[in-house]
Write a protein that holds these residues in place. Structure first.
Motif, mmCIF file in Angstrom:
data_model
loop_
_atom_site.group_PDB
_atom_site.id
_atom_site.type_symbol
_atom_site.label_atom_id
_atom_site.label_comp_id
_atom_site.label_asym_id
_atom_site.label_seq_id
_atom_site.Cartn_x
_atom_site.Cartn_y
_atom_site.Cartn_z
ATOM 1 N N THR A 185 0.782 -1.182 0.107
ATOM 2 C CA THR A 185 -0.080 0.042 -0.054
ATOM 3 C C THR A 185 0.863 1.255 0.138
ATOM 4 O OG1 THR A 185 -1.540 -1.044 1.252
ATOM 5 C CG2 THR A 185 -1.789 1.258 1.137
ATOM 6 N N GLU A 186 0.544 2.317 -0.969
ATOM 7 C CA GLU A 186 1.458 3.367 -1.032
ATOM 8 C C GLU A 186 0.725 4.418 -0.268
ATOM 9 O OE1 GLU A 186 3.755 2.618 -5.255
ATOM 10 O OE2 GLU A 186 1.733 4.118 -5.379
ATOM 11 N N TYR A 187 1.592 5.308 0.247
ATOM 12 C CA TYR A 187 0.967 6.485 1.025
ATOM 13 C C TYR A 187 2.132 7.550 1.148
ATOM 14 C CZ TYR A 187 3.443 4.723 5.415
ATOM 15 O OH TYR A 187 4.268 4.438 6.034
ATOM 16 N N TYR A 188 1.809 8.617 1.709
ATOM 17 C CA TYR A 188 2.675 9.875 1.755
ATOM 18 C C TYR A 188 2.919 10.233 2.949
ATOM 19 C CZ TYR A 188 1.709 10.348 -3.353
ATOM 20 O OH TYR A 188 1.703 10.272 -4.670
ATOM 21 N N VAL A 189 4.183 10.640 3.288
ATOM 22 C CA VAL A 189 4.608 11.348 4.550
ATOM 23 C C VAL A 189 5.178 12.246 4.281
ATOM 24 C CG1 VAL A 189 5.039 8.734 5.550
ATOM 25 C CG2 VAL A 189 6.954 9.974 4.477
ATOM 26 N N ASN A 190 5.286 13.378 5.501
ATOM 27 C CA ASN A 190 6.139 14.877 5.369
ATOM 28 C C ASN A 190 7.446 14.311 5.648
ATOM 29 O OD1 ASN A 190 7.037 17.118 5.873
ATOM 30 N ND2 ASN A 190 5.279 17.883 6.735
ATOM 31 N N PRO A 191 8.403 14.619 4.589
ATOM 32 C CA PRO A 191 9.901 14.351 4.818
ATOM 33 C C PRO A 191 10.559 15.238 6.003
ATOM 34 C CG PRO A 191 9.529 15.532 2.954
ATOM 35 C CD PRO A 191 8.339 15.137 3.455
ATOM 36 N N HIS A 192 9.799 16.315 6.256
ATOM 37 C CA HIS A 192 10.312 17.424 7.305
ATOM 38 C C HIS A 192 10.070 16.872 8.733
ATOM 39 C CE1 HIS A 192 11.357 20.086 4.060
ATOM 40 N NE2 HIS A 192 9.973 19.901 3.533
ATOM 41 N N GLN A 193 9.069 15.775 8.937
ATOM 42 C CA GLN A 193 8.702 15.326 10.050
ATOM 43 C C GLN A 193 9.627 13.933 10.262
ATOM 44 O OE1 GLN A 193 6.766 16.634 12.259
ATOM 45 N NE2 GLN A 193 7.074 18.512 10.928
ATOM 46 N N ILE A 194 10.498 13.493 9.526
ATOM 47 C CA ILE A 194 11.066 12.057 9.813
ATOM 48 C C ILE A 194 12.655 12.732 10.497
ATOM 49 C CG2 ILE A 194 12.583 10.488 8.665
ATOM 50 C CD1 ILE A 194 10.968 10.832 6.229
ATOM 51 N N GLU A 195 12.632 12.035 11.701
ATOM 52 C CA GLU A 195 13.751 12.270 12.613
ATOM 53 C C GLU A 195 15.039 11.570 12.179
ATOM 54 O OE1 GLU A 195 14.983 12.202 17.350
ATOM 55 O OE2 GLU A 195 12.803 11.765 16.713
ATOM 56 N N CYS A 196 14.735 10.269 12.020
ATOM 57 C CA CYS A 196 15.762 9.183 11.609
ATOM 58 C C CYS A 196 15.084 8.239 10.593
ATOM 59 C CB CYS A 196 16.572 8.992 12.724
ATOM 60 S SG CYS A 196 15.865 7.706 13.967
ATOM 61 N N ILE A 197 15.911 7.419 10.272
ATOM 62 C CA ILE A 197 15.766 6.210 9.410
ATOM 63 C C ILE A 197 16.612 5.079 9.982
ATOM 64 C CG2 ILE A 197 15.521 5.215 7.158
ATOM 65 C CD1 ILE A 197 15.656 7.880 5.711
ATOM 66 N N GLU A 198 15.814 3.926 10.343
ATOM 67 C CA GLU A 198 16.315 2.904 11.165
ATOM 68 C C GLU A 198 16.444 1.758 9.977
ATOM 69 O OE1 GLU A 198 14.405 1.931 14.620
ATOM 70 O OE2 GLU A 198 15.358 3.784 15.574
ATOM 71 N N ILE A 199 17.380 0.955 10.055
ATOM 72 C CA ILE A 199 17.453 -0.073 9.110
ATOM 73 C C ILE A 199 17.383 -1.572 10.067
ATOM 74 C CG2 ILE A 199 18.602 -1.622 7.362
ATOM 75 C CD1 ILE A 199 19.800 1.141 6.324
ATOM 76 N N ARG A 200 16.576 -2.294 10.396
ATOM 77 C CA ARG A 200 16.436 -3.222 11.454
ATOM 78 C C ARG A 200 15.648 -4.506 10.933
ATOM 79 N NH1 ARG A 200 12.892 -1.593 16.010
ATOM 80 N NH2 ARG A 200 14.341 -0.133 16.784
ATOM 81 N N PRO A 201 15.789 -5.442 10.103
ATOM 82 C CA PRO A 201 16.280 -4.974 8.519
ATOM 83 C C PRO A 201 15.367 -4.258 7.894
ATOM 84 C CG PRO A 201 15.440 -7.373 9.048
ATOM 85 C CD PRO A 201 15.311 -6.645 10.351
ATOM 86 N N ASP A 202 14.005 -4.281 8.277
ATOM 87 C CA ASP A 202 13.304 -3.109 7.162
ATOM 88 C C ASP A 202 13.411 -2.139 7.413
ATOM 89 O OD1 ASP A 202 11.557 -5.444 6.439
ATOM 90 O OD2 ASP A 202 10.548 -5.686 8.299
ATOM 91 N N THR A 203 13.169 -1.074 6.515
ATOM 92 C CA THR A 203 13.232 0.433 6.553
ATOM 93 C C THR A 203 12.307 0.814 7.591
ATOM 94 O OG1 THR A 203 14.336 0.475 4.546
ATOM 95 C CG2 THR A 203 13.589 2.359 5.690
#
Length: 69
Positions: A10-28
């Protein structure tokens, strides 16, 4: 806004200015400033490219810094 996909596709949109960090665990996992986490199908590098493209469209400075090893 950037388009990402849930694990079920399922595709959806997020505000990139609200992303604090990206974890790889193993899924993004996108960790938002609110503390909410979004587990997405997209690779972390692809998310970073989408954020960079969004910033370029908005005339904002680059957010992706070269890794220093």
């Amino acid at each position: 806004m950037i388009k990402v996909s849930r694990l079920d596709g399922t595709e959806y949109y997020v505000n990139p200015h609200q992303i604090e960090c990206i974890e790889i665990r193993p899924d993004t996992t996108l960790v938002m400033l609110s503390g909410k986490k979004h587990i997405v199908r997209d690779e972390a590098d692809d998310v970073l490219e989408k954020i960079e493209a969004c910033h370029k469209r908005s005339g904002l400075p680059s957010v992706v810094q070269p890794a220093s090893l």
